[in-house]
Every structure is written in structure tokens, then in C-alpha cells.
Design an enzyme around this catalytic site. Structure first.
Site, PDB file in Angstrom:
ATOM      1  CG  ASP A  81      -9.551   3.235  11.945  1.00 53.16           C
ATOM      2  OD1 ASP A  81      -8.857   4.002  11.245  1.00 53.16           O
ATOM      3  OD2 ASP A  81      -9.601   3.291  13.188  1.00 53.16           O
ATOM      4  NE  ARG A 123      -7.122   5.683  13.051  1.00 47.07           N
ATOM      5  CZ  ARG A 123      -6.940   5.256  14.306  1.00 47.07           C
ATOM      6  NH1 ARG A 123      -6.038   5.850  15.075  1.00 47.07           N
ATOM      7  NH2 ARG A 123      -7.639   4.245  14.781  1.00 47.07           N
TER       8      ARG A 123
END
Length: 333
Positions: free
Chosen positions: A308, A310
Site C-alpha cells: 500500500d 500510503r
């Protein structure tokens, strides 16, 4: 503070370099492909190549602000807000020739151009790209404009659909051969998405506070997504030192797991177990992702994908160089 994202190497960089040199590139997406050219670099030779190998309909991907500056009224067509086709008012003949359309593209790309430098109807079709590019809409118009921006060029991209000798669209599976035959860089819309997600900041640090929990003492550091504004939380225990071999627990938000009386949901227990594991380790990070709730009772693990973007940017901001991921109640390396 905006989190700095590390650039990635790959075909998007090669495509950008070619666009900056005035070479077209092949953009693959969906069931067809497009030839893309930075409008500022348009030459009669480059435009002739585009016309020869495409449907001949040249679109100019542009921002809403540039379309408004040039006073080009919108026309909704094919899912995009287009404008009336235009020609350059000076330096063209009938508008359809390669030299004429190259001149029109350069006028569209010139930030100093005004409405008086264009006439309509013409032979280049401006089309508005969605704000946010491919991160807002997964389409060739947005991808073409993002590619041109990545090349450091003024944000106007010429694009046209690639066709074969029979006039039909070249299937996606044959675009590799087409690009190789003409020595062109090939990049997909999905690659543009991945490039932007890694090359551009996705989160920014928002706030920090001391947070004593039942499991131990933590620093709570809030992060906010640059686009959308979703907020996430990093709980840091201990000193992370050189950032090597740091235990990391990733936990997506689960509203049901936050309820003490919730039955059949193990997310709350997973969260507490993760916090306890970080404390037992002596140092580590638990990243609590909000905005995409999921329940451990309905999924094999309460952990988000380790790639991911983020999460990667949060960990990079915290100085974690080598994370050791712990998923759910079991540890992995």
C-alpha cells in the site's frame, strides 16, 4: 509537512524523456492504444506520423483552466467534455495539413495564447481531462496529459487512436509489436497510475501527540491523504533508531471491532494483540488505516496489503527503512 515520495524508474520515465524530445509514445489502455505527443513539440513530421498510424482524429488533452483561458465552449461527447475543433488563426492554410495541425497544437500549448489566435470550426479537437488525472479517472485522456506533465512539458497532449492497415483499431495485444516496429516507448494507463502514486506524495503529516495505552506508551502521529482527506494514524513505540528490521503492524479500520460488545469480530483483539506485540518487541509501529473499513471476521487477515503506497510513505516519513510486517495475529518477515 508533505511526505516526500521516492521516484521510481520504469517506462513512464522513458516515455517522458521521449516526449520531451518531440517523439511520440504508445499509450495502452482498455481495448486499444493511442499515440501521444507533447503538443509544444509538434512538428509536421510528428503529426504526419500520428495521422498515418491513427484514425486521423487528433485530440488535444487539456485542463479545464486552459480551455477556459482560450474561451473554448464545452461540448459533452464520448464521456468527456470536449470543445469545438479549432485551427490556429495565423500560419495555417486549410487547417487539415500536418503542418497546420502542428501549428495549432503549438498554439494550444503556448500559455501566452489567447482566444484570438484560434478559429473554429477547425481540425484539432480539444478535450478536457478530469482534474486529478489518472488518480481521479482511469482514462487515456488523463493518462496522456499526465505523461506530458511528467516530461516537464506544458500540459497539452496530442493523442489519437492507433489503427491498422484495415482501418480497425489495433488490438491491445499487438501494441507491443507496433511500438517495437517504430522504436517507440510503450506505457500503459495502469503504469501511469502506479508511477504517480509512487512519485507523488499521497499523505502528509498532520499532528502528533503522546498516547498512553493499556498496552504501553505510544506516540500518535496523524497523517492526512493529499487527495480525499482520509486520515490515518501511526502509533510508534520506542525509538526506531536506524530504521532497520522494525516491527510493523498494519490494521485497517473496523467500526465493529471498536465496539466492546461486538460478537463475531476479531478486529479489536487483533488490534490489541498488535499493540502488545510492538511493546513486547521494544520498538515498532502500528499503522491504523481509515476510510476503507474491513472486518477481520470477513477476511483472512486484518492487515492491509504491504505494498500500500500510503503505508509505504508513512513508514518512510517515520524513518522505517526495513519493515518486518506482522499480519493479524501471526508474524511474517
Amino acid at each position: 509537512m508533505t511526505v516526500t515520495a521516492a521516484p521510481r524508474s520504469g517506462s513512464v520515465e522513458q516515455a517522458g524523456a521521449d516526449l520531451a524530445r518531440g517523439r511520440p509514445v504508445v499509450l495502452a489502455g482498455g481495448d486499444a492504444g493511442h499515440l501521444v505527443l507533447a503538443a509544444r513539440t509538434a512538428t509536421p513530421e510528428a503529426v504526419a506520423f500520428l495521422v498515418r498510424h491513427t484514425s486521423g482524429v487528433l485530440r488535444a488533452a487539456m485542463s479545464a483552466a486552459d480551455l477556459e483561458r482560450l474561451d473554448l465552449p464545452p461540448v459533452v461527447a464520448r464521456g468527456h467534455t470536449s470543445a469545438v475543433p479549432v485551427d490556429a488563426a495565423v500560419g495555417t492554410t486549410d487547417g487539415v495539413r500536418a503542418a497546420d495541425r502542428a501549428r495549432t497544437l503549438r498554439v494550444l500549448a503556448d500559455p501566452g495564447s489567447g482566444p484570438e489566435q484560434l478559429t473554429a470550426p477547425g481540425h484539432v479537437f480539444p478535450v478536457r481531462a478530469r482534474e486529478g488525472g489518472v488518480l481521479a479517472h482511469l482514462g487515456p485522456v488523463e493518462a496522456a496529459l499526465d505523461l506530458v506533465r511528467s516530461a516537464g512539458e506544458p500540459p497539452v497532449a496530442a493523442l489519437a487512436e492507433i489503427v491498422g492497415d484495415d482501418g480497425d483499431l489495433v488490438p491491445a495485444g499487438e501494441l507491443v509489436l507496433f511500438a517495437a516496429r517504430h522504436d517507440l516507448a510503450l506505457v500503459s494507463v495502469d503504469e501511469v497510475v502506479r508511477y504517480r502514486r509512487h512519485a507523488e506524495p499521497q499523505v502528509e503529516r498532520a499532528a502528533e501527540a503522546r498516547l498512553p495505552l493499556r498496552e504501553g506508551e505510544f506516540r500518535a502521529i496523524g497523517y492526512r491523504e493529499v487527495r480525499g482527506g482520509a486520515e490515518h494514524l501511526a502509533l510508534v513505540h520506542g525509538e526506531l533508531g536506524d530504521g532497520e528490521d522494525v516491527l510493523v503492524v498494519i490494521h485497517p479500520e473496523c467500526p465493529a471491532g471498536a465496539l466492546p460488545a461486538s460478537l463475531g469480530c476479531g478486529c479489536g483483539a487483533h488490534l490489541r494483540s498488535g499493540l502488545a506485540a510492538v511493546v513486547e518487541e521494544g520498538r515498532g509501529v502500528l499503522v491504523y488505516l481509515r476510510g476503507q473499513p474491513r472486518c477481520g471476521a470477513l477476511h483472512d487477515t486484518a492487515a492491509a496489503p504491504p505494498d500500500d503506497v500510503r503505508v509505504a510513505q508513512v513508514l518512510r516519513d517515520l524513518g522505517v527503512r526495513s519493515p518486518r510486517l506482522r499480519r493479524g495475529s501471526s508474524a511474517t518477515t
